[in-house]
Every structure is written in C-alpha cells, then in structure tokens.
Design a protein around this motif. Structure first.
Motif, PDB file in Angstrom:
ATOM      1  N   PHE A  74       5.721 -30.173  -3.704  1.00 39.44           N
ATOM      2  CA  PHE A  74       5.088 -29.802  -4.976  1.00 39.44           C
ATOM      3  C   PHE A  74       5.374 -30.880  -6.023  1.00 39.44           C
ATOM      4  CE2 PHE A  74       5.620 -27.506  -9.102  1.00 39.44           C
ATOM      5  CZ  PHE A  74       4.262 -27.342  -9.336  1.00 39.44           C
ATOM      6  N   GLY A  75       4.328 -31.378  -6.689  1.00 38.72           N
ATOM      7  CA  GLY A  75       4.492 -32.492  -7.632  1.00 38.72           C
ATOM      8  C   GLY A  75       4.899 -33.742  -6.871  1.00 38.72           C
ATOM      9  N   GLY A  76       4.168 -34.002  -5.784  1.00 36.87           N
ATOM     10  CA  GLY A  76       4.575 -35.015  -4.795  1.00 36.87           C
ATOM     11  C   GLY A  76       4.427 -36.459  -5.229  1.00 36.87           C
ATOM     12  N   THR A  99      -0.835 -32.374 -10.048  1.00 38.09           N
ATOM     13  CA  THR A  99      -1.706 -31.947 -11.139  1.00 38.09           C
ATOM     14  C   THR A  99      -2.381 -33.127 -11.838  1.00 38.09           C
ATOM     15  OG1 THR A  99      -1.820 -30.342 -12.935  1.00 38.09           O
ATOM     16  CG2 THR A  99      -0.029 -31.920 -13.078  1.00 38.09           C
ATOM     17  N   ARG A 100      -1.875 -34.348 -11.586  1.00 43.91           N
ATOM     18  CA  ARG A 100      -2.462 -35.514 -12.273  1.00 43.91           C
ATOM     19  C   ARG A 100      -3.491 -36.194 -11.382  1.00 43.91           C
ATOM     20  NH1 ARG A 100       1.326 -39.890 -14.068  1.00 43.91           N
ATOM     21  NH2 ARG A 100       2.829 -39.019 -12.617  1.00 43.91           N
ATOM     22  N   GLU A 101      -4.621 -36.486 -11.958  1.00 42.61           N
ATOM     23  CA  GLU A 101      -5.693 -37.203 -11.262  1.00 42.61           C
ATOM     24  C   GLU A 101      -5.169 -38.541 -10.709  1.00 42.61           C
ATOM     25  OE1 GLU A 101      -9.123 -36.741  -9.861  1.00 42.61           O
ATOM     26  OE2 GLU A 101      -9.222 -35.710 -11.795  1.00 42.61           O
ATOM     27  N   GLN A 120      -4.079 -27.116 -10.947  1.00 46.14           N
ATOM     28  CA  GLN A 120      -3.973 -27.039 -12.405  1.00 46.14           C
ATOM     29  C   GLN A 120      -2.485 -26.960 -12.770  1.00 46.14           C
ATOM     30  OE1 GLN A 120      -6.626 -27.356 -14.547  1.00 46.14           O
ATOM     31  NE2 GLN A 120      -7.528 -27.924 -12.576  1.00 46.14           N
ATOM     32  N   PRO A 121      -2.143 -27.242 -14.027  1.00 44.40           N
ATOM     33  CA  PRO A 121      -0.717 -27.177 -14.386  1.00 44.40           C
ATOM     34  C   PRO A 121      -0.056 -25.823 -14.102  1.00 44.40           C
ATOM     35  CG  PRO A 121      -1.943 -28.317 -16.098  1.00 44.40           C
ATOM     36  CD  PRO A 121      -2.962 -27.789 -15.131  1.00 44.40           C
ATOM     37  N   ARG A 122      -0.842 -24.754 -14.098  1.00 44.82           N
ATOM     38  CA  ARG A 122      -0.287 -23.428 -13.763  1.00 44.82           C
ATOM     39  C   ARG A 122      -0.660 -23.056 -12.330  1.00 44.82           C
ATOM     40  NH1 ARG A 122       0.848 -20.210 -18.304  1.00 44.82           N
ATOM     41  NH2 ARG A 122      -0.004 -21.039 -20.224  1.00 44.82           N
ATOM     42  N   SER A 139      12.227 -33.780  -8.883  1.00 50.37           N
ATOM     43  CA  SER A 139      11.998 -34.221 -10.262  1.00 50.37           C
ATOM     44  C   SER A 139      10.725 -33.634 -10.875  1.00 50.37           C
ATOM     45  CB  SER A 139      11.971 -35.759 -10.339  1.00 50.37           C
ATOM     46  OG  SER A 139      12.137 -36.157 -11.670  1.00 50.37           O
ATOM     47  N   VAL A 140      10.446 -32.392 -10.548  1.00 52.96           N
ATOM     48  CA  VAL A 140       9.327 -31.684 -11.185  1.00 52.96           C
ATOM     49  C   VAL A 140       9.907 -30.639 -12.145  1.00 52.96           C
ATOM     50  CG1 VAL A 140       7.219 -30.346 -10.808  1.00 52.96           C
ATOM     51  CG2 VAL A 140       7.948 -32.034  -9.089  1.00 52.96           C
ATOM     52  N   PHE A 141      10.860 -29.845 -11.649  1.00 55.36           N
ATOM     53  CA  PHE A 141      11.476 -28.848 -12.523  1.00 55.36           C
ATOM     54  C   PHE A 141      12.558 -29.469 -13.415  1.00 55.36           C
ATOM     55  CE2 PHE A 141       9.985 -25.998  -8.953  1.00 55.36           C
ATOM     56  CZ  PHE A 141       8.839 -25.619  -9.651  1.00 55.36           C
ATOM     57  N   GLU A 229      -2.132 -35.867 -17.636  1.00 54.19           N
ATOM     58  CA  GLU A 229      -2.324 -34.434 -17.876  1.00 54.19           C
ATOM     59  C   GLU A 229      -1.012 -33.687 -18.151  1.00 54.19           C
ATOM     60  OE1 GLU A 229      -3.613 -36.299 -15.463  1.00 54.19           O
ATOM     61  OE2 GLU A 229      -5.431 -35.470 -14.613  1.00 54.19           O
ATOM     62  N   CYS A 230       0.122 -34.378 -18.081  1.00 51.10           N
ATOM     63  CA  CYS A 230       1.415 -33.713 -18.307  1.00 51.10           C
ATOM     64  C   CYS A 230       1.711 -33.651 -19.806  1.00 51.10           C
ATOM     65  CB  CYS A 230       2.521 -34.428 -17.541  1.00 51.10           C
ATOM     66  SG  CYS A 230       2.340 -34.234 -15.764  1.00 51.10           S
ATOM     67  N   THR A 231       1.081 -32.704 -20.458  1.00 45.50           N
ATOM     68  CA  THR A 231       1.141 -32.626 -21.919  1.00 45.50           C
ATOM     69  C   THR A 231       2.380 -31.849 -22.390  1.00 45.50           C
ATOM     70  OG1 THR A 231      -0.378 -30.777 -21.625  1.00 45.50           O
ATOM     71  CG2 THR A 231      -1.336 -32.847 -22.337  1.00 45.50           C
ATOM     72  N   ASP A 233       2.877 -29.348 -24.090  1.00 44.20           N
ATOM     73  CA  ASP A 233       2.949 -27.875 -24.123  1.00 44.20           C
ATOM     74  C   ASP A 233       3.708 -27.334 -22.913  1.00 44.20           C
ATOM     75  OD1 ASP A 233       0.675 -28.944 -22.780  1.00 44.20           O
ATOM     76  OD2 ASP A 233      -0.138 -26.919 -22.584  1.00 44.20           O
ATOM     77  N   PHE A 234       3.795 -28.124 -21.825  1.00 47.58           N
ATOM     78  CA  PHE A 234       4.569 -27.641 -20.669  1.00 47.58           C
ATOM     79  C   PHE A 234       5.484 -28.692 -20.066  1.00 47.58           C
ATOM     80  CE2 PHE A 234       2.745 -29.579 -16.817  1.00 47.58           C
ATOM     81  CZ  PHE A 234       1.574 -30.141 -17.315  1.00 47.58           C
ATOM     82  N   PHE A 235       5.395 -29.957 -20.529  1.00 44.91           N
ATOM     83  CA  PHE A 235       6.098 -31.061 -19.867  1.00 44.91           C
ATOM     84  C   PHE A 235       7.038 -31.770 -20.840  1.00 44.91           C
ATOM     85  CE2 PHE A 235       6.752 -35.033 -17.644  1.00 44.91           C
ATOM     86  CZ  PHE A 235       6.644 -34.697 -16.305  1.00 44.91           C
TER      87      PHE A 235
HETATM   88  C1  LIG Z   1       8.892 -37.533 -11.802  1.00 46.46           C
HETATM   89  S1  LIG Z   1       7.474 -37.358 -10.824  1.00 46.46           S
HETATM   90  C2  LIG Z   1       8.183 -37.144  -9.210  1.00 46.46           C
HETATM   91  C3  LIG Z   1       7.232 -37.419  -8.081  1.00 46.46           C
HETATM   92  C4  LIG Z   1       7.765 -37.147  -6.678  1.00 46.46           C
HETATM   93  N1  LIG Z   1       8.206 -35.771  -6.530  1.00 46.46           N
HETATM   94  C5  LIG Z   1       8.875 -38.100  -6.309  1.00 46.46           C
HETATM   95  O1  LIG Z   1      10.034 -37.675  -6.301  1.00 46.46           O
HETATM   96  O2  LIG Z   1       8.594 -39.268  -6.031  1.00 46.46           O
HETATM   97  C6  LIG Z   1       6.934 -35.688 -11.224  1.00 46.46           C
HETATM   98  C7  LIG Z   1       5.551 -35.362 -10.710  1.00 46.46           C
HETATM   99  O3  LIG Z   1       5.296 -33.973 -10.904  1.00 46.46           O
HETATM  100  C8  LIG Z   1       3.920 -33.817 -11.194  1.00 46.46           C
HETATM  101  N2  LIG Z   1       3.706 -32.522 -11.858  1.00 46.46           N
HETATM  102  C9  LIG Z   1       4.126 -32.153 -13.095  1.00 46.46           C
HETATM  103  N3  LIG Z   1       3.724 -30.904 -13.377  1.00 46.46           N
HETATM  104  C10 LIG Z   1       3.048 -30.465 -12.298  1.00 46.46           C
HETATM  105  C11 LIG Z   1       2.371 -29.243 -11.989  1.00 46.46           C
HETATM  106  N4  LIG Z   1       2.344 -28.246 -12.862  1.00 46.46           N
HETATM  107  N5  LIG Z   1       1.768 -29.134 -10.787  1.00 46.46           N
HETATM  108  C12 LIG Z   1       1.817 -30.165  -9.900  1.00 46.46           C
HETATM  109  N6  LIG Z   1       2.422 -31.353 -10.152  1.00 46.46           N
HETATM  110  C13 LIG Z   1       3.040 -31.489 -11.331  1.00 46.46           C
HETATM  111  C14 LIG Z   1       3.605 -35.006 -12.084  1.00 46.46           C
HETATM  112  O4  LIG Z   1       2.225 -35.300 -12.104  1.00 46.46           O
HETATM  113  C15 LIG Z   1       4.457 -36.115 -11.429  1.00 46.46           C
HETATM  114  O5  LIG Z   1       3.718 -36.895 -10.523  1.00 46.46           O
END
Ligand SMILES: C[S@@+](CC[C@H](N)C(=O)[O-])C[C@H]1O[C@@H](n2cnc3c(N)ncnc32)[C@H](O)[C@@H]1O
Length: 274
Positions: A74-76, A99-101, A120-122, A139-141, A229-231, A233-235
């Motif tokens: 998730f958030g790969g 979530t980012r293009e 989507q972000p949610r 590194s997503v949460f 897209e990581c605005t 309001d949530f990021f």
């Molecule tokens: C710091 S990067 C880490 C990327 C990857 N996990 C790594 O360790 O190489 C965080 C990623 O989370 C994604 N992200 C943030 N919020 C998200 C959401 N709600 N849904 C999916 N991806 C999300 C961002 O677009 C970003 O690419």
C-alpha cells in the motif's frame, strides 16, 4: 528453486541474471533522482533499507510457508518494496496501490507485471481481492492524518484473510532524535537549507514538544502536505506511539519495534485473528 537472501539482494542490480538463472523478471531500477523523490535516498542504501524491511516482514508472517501468497504493497511508490516479493509469489499476486498519478507512471515502468491499482486518498482500493495474506506499507502511515490512518487500517484489516498480517512503518523515536540533531546542527540560515529540511524545522513543533506528546501516547499529525495529490488535508508528518496502537487496535496488536536494521522508522505489526 528458492533464491538465497544474499543472492536475491545482488540480483536486484542484475535483472538479466535473475531472468537467465531463475526465470524471474525483475524490472530495472529507476534513476537516483526518482528514488530520492520517494524516500529521500537512493542506490545501495535505499535498497538495503527496503530489503531489511522485506526480510522482517517475511519472518513475521512466515511467508515461505504460504503457497503463492496474495500481497498488497500500500502506497508502493515506484515498487521499491514489492519487487523483493517476486521470489515468493506470482507477479500478478503482488498488488501495488498508489494514489499519485506520478507514482502510477513509475510503477508501470518499474513494477511491470505486478497488479497496479490507482486508488483515491480514502479507501477502498478498487479491484483489490479479499483474503490477502499480507498487506505492508512503508513510510505511508508516517504521513497520513489520524482520520485517514484509522480508515485505512480498518480497511486493510478487512481485506486480510483470518491470520493475515498488516505490517507498516511510522515516525517514532528515531525521527524525533533526527529532528533534535537537525535543530542543534543547523547553522546555515533557513533559506539555503534544502526545502524539505527547512519546512521540518520551521513547520513542526520543537522536538521536545513532539517527544512529550509521543511519550504521552498521543497520535501526532502535522499537515505540511507532500507532492502531487498528497495534499495537506490528509498528508504531512505523523508520529504514532505504541500506546496509541495498543489502545486502538489492541486485539490485532503484535509488535512495534524501532530495531529493524537500516529502517529509520518504527515498524508496527498487526494480525487479523485466525
Ligand atoms: C514516502 S513514499 C514511500 C513509497 C514506498 N512505500 C517505498 O517505501 O519506497 C509514500 C507513498 O505513499 C503514497 N500514498 C500517500 N497516501 C496514499 C493513499 N491514501 N493511498 C495510496 N498511496 C498513498 C504516496 O503517493 C507515496 O508514493
């Protein structure tokens, strides 16, 4: 044939050999610039960190005992973590949600063959199957607001099979120490500091205050925003202590550790009861 750890790590830098010797199609690595844009580091260190997290995840969920596990990253990002699972399961059983293009474009190049999903972000993640063996999020949460964190963790637990694992990282003691160090060492005027570091110093509370809330067991989210897209309001920047996880996800809680080699964040393990 199982590829041993040392060789698997080396093969990340020699994809043709991985295919010739083991028939595993490893995508090429992106440029340093792209890697830095996601995690602030590149090259050997960036991959060592990812591999160390991957090995920890594998040992926690005993991945070698699962036949063709279904995995979500998730958030790969560009696929830094997910590529290591290519020795454990079929590429199409590795789902990478972003979530980012921009990240989706990178994944199409650097994670070809895996199942890439734009969400989507949610929640939810459209088209994701249920009964996953593992969901991980590096590194997503460490960046999401409390509302989004709660929504995503509940969602990710809901798509796991009974006995499945959710392993994620978040900001903790290491990052607070790092901020303290930045504050004490910074002699340059803030305008000439790297933009990200400057914002950390100017827009977050003092490390002492962050540490106080952390030790008090509080969830802390500072909405400074991110790329694309990581605005805000949530990021932003997020610190989650063990007490908060235990209080909110007690029946699922397995571990929180600050001791995974090369990983500069706390690693949290949750398990859906069998
Ligand atoms: C710091 S990067 C880490 C990327 C990857 N996990 C790594 O360790 O190489 C965080 C990623 O989370 C994604 N992200 C943030 N919020 C998200 C959401 N709600 N849904 C999916 N991806 C999300 C961002 O677009 C970003 O690419």
């Amino acid at each position: 044939m199982k590829i041993n750890d040392d060789e698997w790590f080396e093969l990340q830098f020699r994809p043709e050999e991985a295919f010739k010797k083991y028939g595993v199609k490893l995508p090429a690595l992106p440029s340093d610039e792209i890697q830095i844009g996601f995690t602030g580091s590149s090259g050997l260190f960036n991959m060592r960190q990812a591999f160390s997290f991957y090995k920890y995840v594998c040992s926690v969920c005993q991945i070698s005992n699962i036949r063709e596990p279904l995995i979500l990253d998730f958030g790969g990002g560009w696929g830094r973590i997910s590529r290591f699972f290519l020795r454990d399961t079929k590429p199409e059983s590795i789902f990478i949600a972003e979530t980012r293009e921009y990240a989706i474009d990178c994944l199409r190049k650097y994670a070809a063959g895996c199942s890439i999903i734009h969400n989507q972000p949610r929640p939810p993640i459209p088209g994701l199957p249920g009964q996953l063996d593992l969901a991980c999020a590096y590194s997503v949460f460490s960046h999401l607001s409390e509302e989004y964190f709660q929504a995503w963790v509940n969602y990710l637990l809901s798509v796991l099979r009974p006995g499945g694992y959710l392993v994620f990282t978040t900001r903790g003691q290491f990052f607070i120490n790092h901020l303290e160090h930045l504050h004490s060492k910074t002699e340059k005027p803030h305008e000439v500091l790297e933009e990200y570091v400057r914002r950390m110093l100017e827009e977050l509370p003092s490390p002492e205050e962050i540490r106080r809330h952390y030790l008090n067991g509080e969830f802390q989210f500072y909405p400074i925003g991110g790329a694309g897209e990581c605005t805000a309001d949530f990021f932003g920047e997020t610190f989650i202590p063990k007490r908060y996880i235990e209080q909110n996800f007690g029946p699922f809680f397995v571990d929180l550790t600050d001791d995974v080699q090369y990983v500069d964040q706390s690693v949290v393990v949750l398990r859906k009861p069998a």
